[in-house]
Design an enzyme around this catalytic site. Sequence first.
Site, PDB file in Angstrom:
ATOM      1  N   GLU A   1      72.293  61.712  60.167  1.00  0.00           N
ATOM      2  CA  GLU A   1      71.215  60.820  59.770  1.00  0.00           C
ATOM      3  C   GLU A   1      70.429  61.396  58.605  1.00  0.00           C
ATOM      4  O   GLU A   1      70.310  62.607  58.450  1.00  0.00           O
ATOM      5  CB  GLU A   1      70.272  60.586  60.962  1.00  0.00           C
ATOM      6  CG  GLU A   1      70.980  59.844  62.081  1.00  0.00           C
ATOM      7  CD  GLU A   1      70.102  59.595  63.299  1.00  0.00           C
ATOM      8  OE1 GLU A   1      70.381  58.641  64.024  1.00  0.00           O
ATOM      9  OE2 GLU A   1      69.143  60.356  63.532  1.00  0.00           O
TER      10      GLU A   1
ATOM     11  N   CYS B   1      72.387  70.729  66.112  1.00  0.00           N
ATOM     12  CA  CYS B   1      71.717  71.993  65.783  1.00  0.00           C
ATOM     13  C   CYS B   1      71.999  72.990  66.898  1.00  0.00           C
ATOM     14  O   CYS B   1      72.017  72.629  68.073  1.00  0.00           O
ATOM     15  CB  CYS B   1      70.216  71.772  65.649  1.00  0.00           C
ATOM     16  SG  CYS B   1      69.336  73.251  65.083  1.00  0.00           S
TER      17      CYS B   1
ATOM     18  N   CYS C   1      64.949  62.785  53.191  1.00  0.00           N
ATOM     19  CA  CYS C   1      65.029  63.838  54.203  1.00  0.00           C
ATOM     20  C   CYS C   1      66.493  63.922  54.626  1.00  0.00           C
ATOM     21  O   CYS C   1      67.042  62.941  55.133  1.00  0.00           O
ATOM     22  CB  CYS C   1      64.128  63.455  55.376  1.00  0.00           C
ATOM     23  SG  CYS C   1      64.271  64.545  56.783  1.00  0.00           S
TER      24      CYS C   1
ATOM     25  N   ASN D   1      55.769  63.658  67.056  1.00  0.00           N
ATOM     26  CA  ASN D   1      56.330  62.403  67.538  1.00  0.00           C
ATOM     27  C   ASN D   1      56.844  62.673  68.929  1.00  0.00           C
ATOM     28  O   ASN D   1      57.836  63.384  69.087  1.00  0.00           O
ATOM     29  CB  ASN D   1      57.492  61.967  66.640  1.00  0.00           C
ATOM     30  CG  ASN D   1      57.039  61.868  65.218  1.00  0.00           C
ATOM     31  OD1 ASN D   1      56.132  61.109  64.897  1.00  0.00           O
ATOM     32  ND2 ASN D   1      57.625  62.671  64.346  1.00  0.00           N
TER      33      ASN D   1
ATOM     34  N   CYS E   1      62.182  69.361  70.074  1.00  0.00           N
ATOM     35  CA  CYS E   1      62.908  68.626  69.023  1.00  0.00           C
ATOM     36  C   CYS E   1      64.100  67.862  69.591  1.00  0.00           C
ATOM     37  O   CYS E   1      64.923  68.434  70.311  1.00  0.00           O
ATOM     38  CB  CYS E   1      63.378  69.614  67.961  1.00  0.00           C
ATOM     39  SG  CYS E   1      64.459  68.907  66.724  1.00  0.00           S
TER      40      CYS E   1
ATOM     41  N   GLY F   1      69.601  69.797  61.975  1.00  0.00           N
ATOM     42  CA  GLY F   1      70.230  71.092  61.710  1.00  0.00           C
ATOM     43  C   GLY F   1      69.317  72.136  61.100  1.00  0.00           C
ATOM     44  O   GLY F   1      68.216  71.830  60.651  1.00  0.00           O
ATOM     45  N   GLU F   2      69.794  73.367  61.115  1.00  0.00           N
ATOM     46  CA  GLU F   2      69.047  74.491  60.547  1.00  0.00           C
ATOM     47  C   GLU F   2      69.723  74.897  59.231  1.00  0.00           C
ATOM     48  O   GLU F   2      70.805  75.498  59.239  1.00  0.00           O
ATOM     49  CB  GLU F   2      69.024  75.656  61.553  1.00  0.00           C
ATOM     50  CG  GLU F   2      68.528  76.969  61.004  1.00  0.00           C
ATOM     51  CD  GLU F   2      67.215  76.882  60.239  1.00  0.00           C
ATOM     52  OE1 GLU F   2      66.228  76.354  60.773  1.00  0.00           O
ATOM     53  OE2 GLU F   2      67.168  77.347  59.089  1.00  0.00           O
TER      54      GLU F   2
ATOM     55  N   CYS G   1      60.460  62.975  61.813  1.00  0.00           N
ATOM     56  CA  CYS G   1      61.015  64.303  62.042  1.00  0.00           C
ATOM     57  C   CYS G   1      61.191  64.546  63.527  1.00  0.00           C
ATOM     58  O   CYS G   1      60.364  64.171  64.330  1.00  0.00           O
ATOM     59  CB  CYS G   1      60.064  65.367  61.535  1.00  0.00           C
ATOM     60  SG  CYS G   1      59.974  65.404  59.775  1.00  0.00           S
TER      61      CYS G   1
ATOM     62  N   CYS H   1      65.046  74.177  70.006  1.00  0.00           N
ATOM     63  CA  CYS H   1      63.580  74.195  70.083  1.00  0.00           C
ATOM     64  C   CYS H   1      63.184  73.138  71.123  1.00  0.00           C
ATOM     65  O   CYS H   1      63.735  72.030  71.111  1.00  0.00           O
ATOM     66  CB  CYS H   1      62.969  73.886  68.732  1.00  0.00           C
ATOM     67  SG  CYS H   1      63.521  75.026  67.453  1.00  0.00           S
TER      68      CYS H   1
ATOM     69  N   SER I   1      63.431  73.561  54.807  1.00  0.00           N
ATOM     70  CA  SER I   1      62.614  73.902  55.972  1.00  0.00           C
ATOM     71  C   SER I   1      63.442  74.730  56.943  1.00  0.00           C
ATOM     72  O   SER I   1      64.574  74.377  57.268  1.00  0.00           O
ATOM     73  CB  SER I   1      62.141  72.617  56.654  1.00  0.00           C
ATOM     74  OG  SER I   1      61.485  72.912  57.864  1.00  0.00           O
TER      75      SER I   1
HETATM   76  N1  SAH Z   1      65.771  73.136  61.437  1.00  0.00           N
HETATM   77  C1  SAH Z   1      64.811  73.121  60.419  1.00  0.00           C
HETATM   78  C2  SAH Z   1      64.737  71.810  59.659  1.00  0.00           C
HETATM   79  C3  SAH Z   1      64.863  70.543  60.456  1.00  0.00           C
HETATM   80  S1  SAH Z   1      63.516  70.146  61.532  1.00  0.00           S
HETATM   81  C4  SAH Z   1      63.453  73.492  60.967  1.00  0.00           C
HETATM   82  O1  SAH Z   1      63.318  73.597  62.177  1.00  0.00           O
HETATM   83  O2  SAH Z   1      62.547  73.721  60.169  1.00  0.00           O
HETATM   84  C5  SAH Z   1      62.281  69.556  60.412  1.00  0.00           C
HETATM   85  C6  SAH Z   1      60.859  69.701  60.917  1.00  0.00           C
HETATM   86  O3  SAH Z   1      60.556  68.735  61.932  1.00  0.00           O
HETATM   87  C7  SAH Z   1      60.550  71.058  61.517  1.00  0.00           C
HETATM   88  O4  SAH Z   1      59.316  71.519  61.074  1.00  0.00           O
HETATM   89  C8  SAH Z   1      60.518  70.725  62.972  1.00  0.00           C
HETATM   90  O5  SAH Z   1      59.822  71.694  63.689  1.00  0.00           O
HETATM   91  C9  SAH Z   1      59.854  69.378  62.969  1.00  0.00           C
HETATM   92  N2  SAH Z   1      59.982  68.622  64.192  1.00  0.00           N
HETATM   93  C10 SAH Z   1      60.933  68.720  65.139  1.00  0.00           C
HETATM   94  N3  SAH Z   1      60.706  67.827  66.125  1.00  0.00           N
HETATM   95  C11 SAH Z   1      59.586  67.152  65.783  1.00  0.00           C
HETATM   96  C12 SAH Z   1      58.862  66.073  66.398  1.00  0.00           C
HETATM   97  N4  SAH Z   1      59.278  65.534  67.508  1.00  0.00           N
HETATM   98  N5  SAH Z   1      57.751  65.628  65.786  1.00  0.00           N
HETATM   99  C13 SAH Z   1      57.363  66.158  64.600  1.00  0.00           C
HETATM  100  N6  SAH Z   1      58.006  67.146  63.974  1.00  0.00           N
HETATM  101  C14 SAH Z   1      59.117  67.650  64.557  1.00  0.00           C
HETATM  102 FE1  SF4 Z   2      64.664  73.567  66.039  1.00  0.00          FE
HETATM  103 FE2  SF4 Z   2      64.899  72.549  63.539  1.00  0.00          FE
HETATM  104 FE3  SF4 Z   2      67.056  72.733  65.158  1.00  0.00          FE
HETATM  105 FE4  SF4 Z   2      65.140  70.953  65.712  1.00  0.00          FE
HETATM  106  S1  SF4 Z   2      66.463  70.954  63.900  1.00  0.00           S
HETATM  107  S2  SF4 Z   2      66.172  72.335  67.177  1.00  0.00           S
HETATM  108  S3  SF4 Z   2      63.305  72.072  65.033  1.00  0.00           S
HETATM  109  S4  SF4 Z   2      65.841  74.428  64.349  1.00  0.00           S
END
Ligand code: SAH
Ligand code: SF4
Length: 348
Positions: free
Chosen positions: A93, A113, A106, A295, A120, A164-165, A338, A117, A196
Site C-alpha cells: 500500500e 514488517c 507515503c 490512529n 502498529c 515496513g522498516e 500511518c 511494534c 522514517s
Molecule cells: N518502520 C518505519 C516506517 C513506517 S511506520 C518506522 O517505524 O518509522 C511510519 C510511522 O507511523 C512511524 O512513526 C510509526 O511509529 C507510525 N505509526 C505506526 N502506527 C501508527 C498508528 N496507528 N497511528 C499513528 N502513527 C503510527
Molecule cells: Fe514498527 Fe514501523 Fe514496522 Fe510498524 S512499520 S511495526 S512502526 S517498524
Amino acid sequence: MKQNKDIRQLSLEALTTELEKLGEPKFRARQIYEWLWQKSARSFEEMTNLSKTLRQKLRDEFVFNTAAESIVQKSKDGTVKLGMRLQDGRMIEGVMIPDRDRNTACVSSQVGCSLACTFCATGFLERERNLEAGEIYDQVVLLNKHSLEHSGKPLTNIVYMGMGEPLLNFSNVMESIRIITSPEGLNMAPWRITVSTSGIVKGIRRMAEEGVKFNLALSLHAATDEKRDKIMDINLSNPLDDLMSALQYFYEKTGNKITFEYILFDHFNDTPQDADNLIGLYRKVPAFINIIEYNNVEGVKLKRAKSDRRDAFVNYLRSKNIEVGVRRSRGKDIDAACGQLANKNETT
Ligand code: SAH
Ligand code: SF4
C-alpha cells in the site's frame, strides 16, 4: 526454465554491457534507461523508438517486476490510498496526502514488517519480503498520477512511512532514492524526501557514512528505555543511548536535523514528566519534534491521547522553546493513516 532478469535492477553501465552483448550500440542503453525511469515505461512495447526486433530481443531476455495499481480508495479529505499488486501477487500500500501546497507520497519499503511494534497495524503482519528499488519507484510514479489528478501538481514530498522498516531493506531503499533524485529519474530534490526508522543504529550510521542528503525521522514514541522497551522490541537491541549517538553522528556527517516522531498515547507517555524526558533527548541532538495523533488500531490497548492532554503537552514543550509541530491524522475514513496500512481490502 531460464529465469529472466528484472531489467530495472541493472545500472546504466550494466545495461550498456548487456546491450553490447546483443550487438547494440552504446546510445541504445541510455535510450532504454530513459524509458525505464524518466518515462516510466512498464513494457517494451511502449519503447517506440526501438526497432521491433530489438524490443523482441529485450522481451526474451528481461522482465519487469512492477507494482501495479489494483485498488484505489479516496478519502473525503482528498487522501488517496492505493493497493498495489506486485508481480508475485503480493500486495502493498501507498498513500497520497494533499495538504495545502504540499502533496506527499507515503511509500512502503517491505511487504509487511519484521518488527512488531505493539501499536502498529503493519506490525501484525509477517515480513514477507523486501521491495526492490523499482517497486518503490513504481509507488511514487503511481501516486504522482493521483497528485496530478487531484490538484494539477506533481508530488512535492516523499516519506518512507508506509509498510515496513526502510533500514532493514537498506540497499534497495537507497537505490530507489538515488533514482528518484537523479536527472535520469524523477529529478526530485533529496531534501523533499524523508526516511522514517524505528531506530536501527547500524543503518543510521551507514547512512551517515554515505553522507546522504535526505531527511531522517526517528519513530521515538517514548523517551526512556523502560517505556520504549514496552512498545518497541527493537529498543531492546538498539537502546536510546546508542540511538542518540548514532543520530549525533548522522547530524555531524550530513548537517541534517533529525525529526523525532512522538505518538501521544493516553496516560502512557503524555505527562509533564514524559515531556521533560523528551526534552532531555531533544537537547542531545539537533532535532524537531513531531507530535503524532494516534490512529486507534483494533485490538491495541494503547489509545490516542485526549485533546486537552495533547494541547497541554504541546504547550509545555513550546513554553520550553522546543521546535514542535502536530501531525493530524489523515484519510481515517479509508484506513490510510500511518500505522493503518495492513492490506485490509486485500483480494486474491
Ligand atoms: N518502520 C518505519 C516506517 C513506517 S511506520 C518506522 O517505524 O518509522 C511510519 C510511522 O507511523 C512511524 O512513526 C510509526 O511509529 C507510525 N505509526 C505506526 N502506527 C501508527 C498508528 N496507528 N497511528 C499513528 N502513527 C503510527
Ligand atoms: Fe514498527 Fe514501523 Fe514496522 Fe510498524 S512499520 S511495526 S512502526 S517498524
